[in-house]
Design an enzyme around this catalytic site. Structure first.
Site, PDB file in Angstrom:
ATOM      1  N   ASP A 138      -9.204  -1.990   2.279  1.00 38.60           N
ATOM      2  CA  ASP A 138      -8.987  -1.380   3.594  1.00 38.60           C
ATOM      3  C   ASP A 138     -10.041  -1.809   4.603  1.00 38.60           C
ATOM      4  OD1 ASP A 138      -6.798  -0.003   2.532  1.00 38.60           O
ATOM      5  OD2 ASP A 138      -8.080   1.625   1.820  1.00 38.60           O
ATOM      6  N   ASP A 180       0.825  -1.204   0.000  1.00 36.82           N
ATOM      7  CA  ASP A 180       0.000   0.000   0.000  1.00 36.82           C
ATOM      8  C   ASP A 180       0.865   1.264   0.000  1.00 36.82           C
ATOM      9  OD1 ASP A 180      -2.602   0.811  -0.234  1.00 36.82           O
ATOM     10  OD2 ASP A 180      -2.964   1.015   1.917  1.00 36.82           O
TER      11      ASP A 180
END
Length: 372
Positions: A263, A185
């Site tokens: 997420d 990420d």
């Protein structure tokens, strides 16, 4: 850098609803995962067993995700209609999976629910037929309107379905996966622009796909073409208008707050793991209101609280810096850290780290655990 007092923005409707939705979806996905595993054990249905990731499979997820991200970055336009069609099918299936327990609950109340077909490997009832039509109708409405509320509904259903079917064996594999995705990420949000000339993660997340329904209607010169949206936001994220009460009509992605499904789904896999662990320890049916355990708070509540704190930190950092933030940069330490620390304090870290023979509790409450 914005002044700190502007963090009061987090109390506005859009950020508050985004945060509450993400926390609710993450907890709901973990709870559905536990209940689904129990259903499969109860029915002895080996045809719908969940996938339990081993070490090599967990390590492949960031690699495959990176490859998919690059393919979407370079080849999104040529395959966007195919992706939309695939997403529509996956969304209808996910909606059916999420709503199915409520149909079963109605059947248990004694409502008339005759069988429509007994010739397939599984019986199909009238209520299930209505549910299937409802799910197809919701997806069709999304294809026509592209409304952000429908986009969110489809994305949430995909997230819950994924977490219910893909499991982690123990905290060791979970930590390995989370750390790899933590690096993944950070790289794709902060450093990809230096290598590829654009922020790959943001570019892919904000791209709009061509609507095959509009293309088909246009080629056939069907009436009402102007009512069908030309472009669609794929349900790979949940979005809320920054001006929530003034942004009901779909608009540009720049006018929306967004949070990627990953997420929610990735932390939810950790929550699902510790919820199963709590269940095995208590040997009781899981009740969300049953907060304390013999040694204090259950692990699920530490993980859920950490997720909420990490999410607030991610949203706050994004607002203060006015730039995209890798949410897992905040979510991984906030969720995994407390679980490891508390389990070490309770002398349960080894048990969580190595796991047990199965991921779900045995329904007969025996020491042996059946793998799902």
């Amino acid at each position: 850098m914005e002044p700190l007092w502007k963090l009061l923005y987090l109390l506005e409707p859009a950020p508050v609803i985004l945060l509450l939705t993400a926390v609710a979806v993450t907890f709901g996905a973990a709870l559905r995962s536990l209940n689904y595993g129990q259903e499969m054990e109860r029915n002895c249905d080996l045809s719908e067993t969940s996938i339990t990731l081993d070490r090599s499979q967990a390590l492949m997820i960031p690699i495959m995700s990176s490859c998919s991200l690059l393919l979407m970055f370079y080849l999104f336009s040529p395959v966007s209609q195919l992706l939309t069609a695939f997403t529509a099918i996956a969304s209808a299936s996910s909606l059916f999976f999420c709503f199915y327990p409520y149909v079963m609950y109605l059947s248990q109340l004694g409502l008339l629910d005759p069988y429509m077909s007994r010739y397939s490997s599984k019986s199909f009832t009238l209520l299930q037929g209505f549910l299937l039509l409802l799910c197809i109708g919701i997806v069709a409405a999304w294809l026509v309107s592209g409304h952000w509320l429908l986009n969110n509904l489809l994305g949430i259903s995909i997230c819950i379905t994924f977490v219910s079917h893909v499991r982690l064996q123990n905290i060791k594999i979970c930590a390995m996966l989370l750390v790899c995705l933590f690096v993944y990420d950070i790289f794709w949000v902060f450093f990809s622009e230096r290598l590829f000339g654009a922020n790959v993660m943001v570019s892919v997340a904000t791209q709009q796909a061509s609507n095959p329904v509009h293309t088909l209607a246009n080629s056939l010169s069907l009436p009402g073409l102007q009512l069908i949206t030309k472009k669609l936001e794929l349900p790979v994220k949940i979005v809320f208008p920054k001006n929530l009460f003034g942004g009901i009509v779909p608009g540009n992605s720049a006018d929306f707050m967004m949070l990627g499904l990953g997420d929610m789904a990735i932390p939810a896999m950790l929550l699902s793991l510790v919820l199963c662990f709590d269940h095995r320890k208590s040997r009781d049916s899981v009740n969300p209101l049953d907060i304390p355990s013999a040694k204090g708070l259950k692990y699920i509540w530490y993980a859920l609280s950490g997720y909420a704190i990490g999410l607030v930190a991610a949203v706050a950092a994004g607002f203060l810096t006015q730039s995209p933030q890798p949410a897992l940069l905040y979510l991984v330490p906030a969720t995994l850290g407390p679980i490891i620390f508390i389990s070490w304090i309770r002398n349960e870290l080894t048990e969580l780290w190595e796991g047990s023979q199965g991921t779900m509790p045995d329904l007969n409450d025996k020491p042996h655990l059946t793998e799902v």
